[in-house]
Design a protein around this motif. Structure first.
Motif, PDB file in Angstrom:
ATOM      1  N   GLY A  44       0.813  -1.210   0.000  1.00 24.74           N
ATOM      2  CA  GLY A  44       0.000   0.000   0.000  1.00 24.74           C
ATOM      3  C   GLY A  44       0.843   1.255   0.000  1.00 24.74           C
ATOM      4  N   VAL A  45       1.912   1.256   0.810  1.00 22.76           N
ATOM      5  CA  VAL A  45       2.802   2.421   0.879  1.00 22.76           C
ATOM      6  C   VAL A  45       3.514   2.632  -0.449  1.00 22.76           C
TER       7      VAL A  45
ATOM      8  N   SER B  60       2.549   1.585  -3.409  1.00 25.25           N
ATOM      9  CA  SER B  60       1.559   1.999  -4.412  1.00 25.25           C
ATOM     10  C   SER B  60       1.252   3.483  -4.287  1.00 25.25           C
ATOM     11  N   HIS B  61       1.165   3.966  -3.055  1.00 27.84           N
ATOM     12  CA  HIS B  61       0.915   5.396  -2.823  1.00 27.84           C
ATOM     13  C   HIS B  61       2.070   6.235  -3.366  1.00 27.84           C
ATOM     14  N   ASN B  62       3.296   5.766  -3.167  1.00 22.57           N
ATOM     15  CA  ASN B  62       4.459   6.481  -3.710  1.00 22.57           C
ATOM     16  C   ASN B  62       4.391   6.551  -5.231  1.00 22.57           C
TER      17      ASN B  62
ATOM     18  N   ALA C 208       1.798   6.235  -7.186  1.00 24.08           N
ATOM     19  CA  ALA C 208       0.660   7.039  -7.637  1.00 24.08           C
ATOM     20  C   ALA C 208       0.965   8.531  -7.586  1.00 24.08           C
ATOM     21  N   ASN C 209       1.887   8.933  -6.696  1.00 23.60           N
ATOM     22  CA  ASN C 209       2.204  10.354  -6.538  1.00 23.60           C
ATOM     23  C   ASN C 209       3.561  10.727  -7.126  1.00 23.60           C
TER      24      ASN C 209
ATOM     25  N   ARG D 278       8.268  10.716  -0.632  1.00 22.92           N
ATOM     26  CA  ARG D 278       8.026   9.280  -0.570  1.00 22.92           C
ATOM     27  C   ARG D 278       8.066   8.774   0.865  1.00 22.92           C
ATOM     28  N   SER D 279       7.327   7.700   1.117  1.00 21.05           N
ATOM     29  CA  SER D 279       7.302   7.071   2.432  1.00 21.05           C
ATOM     30  C   SER D 279       7.935   5.696   2.369  1.00 21.05           C
TER      31      SER D 279
ATOM     32  N   GLN E 181       8.747   9.204   6.376  1.00 21.69           N
ATOM     33  CA  GLN E 181       8.813   9.976   5.145  1.00 21.69           C
ATOM     34  C   GLN E 181      10.251  10.409   4.862  1.00 21.69           C
TER      35      GLN E 181
ATOM     36  N   GLN F 213       0.557  13.953   7.704  1.00 23.53           N
ATOM     37  CA  GLN F 213       0.122  14.153   6.332  1.00 23.53           C
ATOM     38  C   GLN F 213      -1.386  14.402   6.301  1.00 23.53           C
TER      39      GLN F 213
ATOM     40  N   GLY G 298      -2.839  15.419   3.078  1.00 21.08           N
ATOM     41  CA  GLY G 298      -3.214  15.389   1.674  1.00 21.08           C
ATOM     42  C   GLY G 298      -2.865  16.664   0.932  1.00 21.08           C
TER      43      GLY G 298
END
Length: 270
Positions: free
Chosen positions: A18-19, A21-23, A25-26, A34-35, A66, A194, A196
């Motif tokens: 999940g982490v 994928s979030h990186n 996506a952004n 990044r995390s 982060q 964070q 958003g």
């Protein structure tokens, strides 16, 4: 016990996925940081346990941290696209609830009332100055550009100097300073929350913000006409994605093996 140990491993791998994928996506989000998922082993034993016989019972997610390293710089040519060339955060304030936010995304614009805002309408904070650019106070306030100057000339443009001085120019050729960009820094940036849109809020873990002008102390100077891109390295993230997937599969296989062993014991005949 092996079932729950492997189940924890699967949940941890899922969190890691999940982490990552979030990186990914952004990767195109300006100012995004990044995390990384950090894990810790779980070991349980009493004072009477033989230290040579204690075994671990799995792993847990210890923290999602982060990385605030500087991202690549993209030239845009817009005067209100700002980059901090070093440590620090832009300070913005929400006009609806007065919440103070901190960001590395320096994409600003002017709204209909002359306020310098980000894409969400949060107002950039500056230190008040006189028209010559001399700082009058160290208390941040909203950056607002008057539509006309004292002589009645109309506003025509704005520039931001490396020291953070925001200068509004007018049709009569004069330029008035409306403030100096107020940057904030924290003793523990990883404690920021964070919220958003590449924004953070201060917490008890991060400590209170320490304000200053760009290029002073540990704060970086400003670059006008440029934006800081995400510091996500796609190649590194894809390798991490493969590793997390393999970890998930390995834990699933361990559960499958434990199931087969249990079934063998159940099916024993005397």
């Amino acid at each position: 016990m092996s079932f729950y140990t492997s189940l924890n491993g699967m949940k941890n791998a899922q969190t890691d996925l999940g982490v990552i994928s979030h990186n990914i996506a952004n990767s195109e989000t300006h100012g995004f940081k990044r995390s990384r998922t950090e894990f810790a082993d779980i070991v349980v034993g009493s004072t009477l346990s033989n230290p040579k016989m204690i075994k671990g019972i799995g792993a847990r997610v210890e923290a999602i941290t982060q990385n605030f390293a500087l991202g690549p710089i993209e030239q845009t040519g817009s005067a209100l696209d700002l980059t901090i060339a070093g440590p620090g955060f832009f300070t913005t304030r929400s006009p609806s609830n007065s919440n103070t936010l901190f960001t590395r995304d320096g994409s600003f614009r002017i709204d209909g009332s002359g306020f310098v805002t980000d894409g969400s309408g949060h107002r950039l904070q500056v230190f008040p100055t006189d028209v010559s650019g001399n700082t009058l106070s160290t208390t941040p306030t909203d950056a607002q550009i008057p539509a006309t100057n004292a002589a009645g000339a109309d506003f025509v443009g704005v520039t931001v100097n490396n020291d953070g001085n925001v200068v509004a120019t007018y049709a009569d050729g004069t330029g008035d300073s409306i403030g100096k960009v107020a940057l904030a820094n924290f003793i523990a940036p990883n404690g920021l929350k964070q919220v958003g849109s590449a924004n953070w809020e201060s917490t008890g873990l991060s400590g209170n913000p320490s304000y200053g002008e760009p290029g002073t102390g540990t704060l970086g100077g400003l670059l006008s006409g440029a934006l800081e891109r995400s510091n996500v390295d796609l190649a590194e993230e894809l390798v991490g994605l493969i590793t997390a997937q393999r970890n998930f599969q390995a834990n699933a296989k361990a559960i499958d093996t434990a199931t087969q062993l249990s079934q063998t014991v159940i099916n024993l005949r005397t």
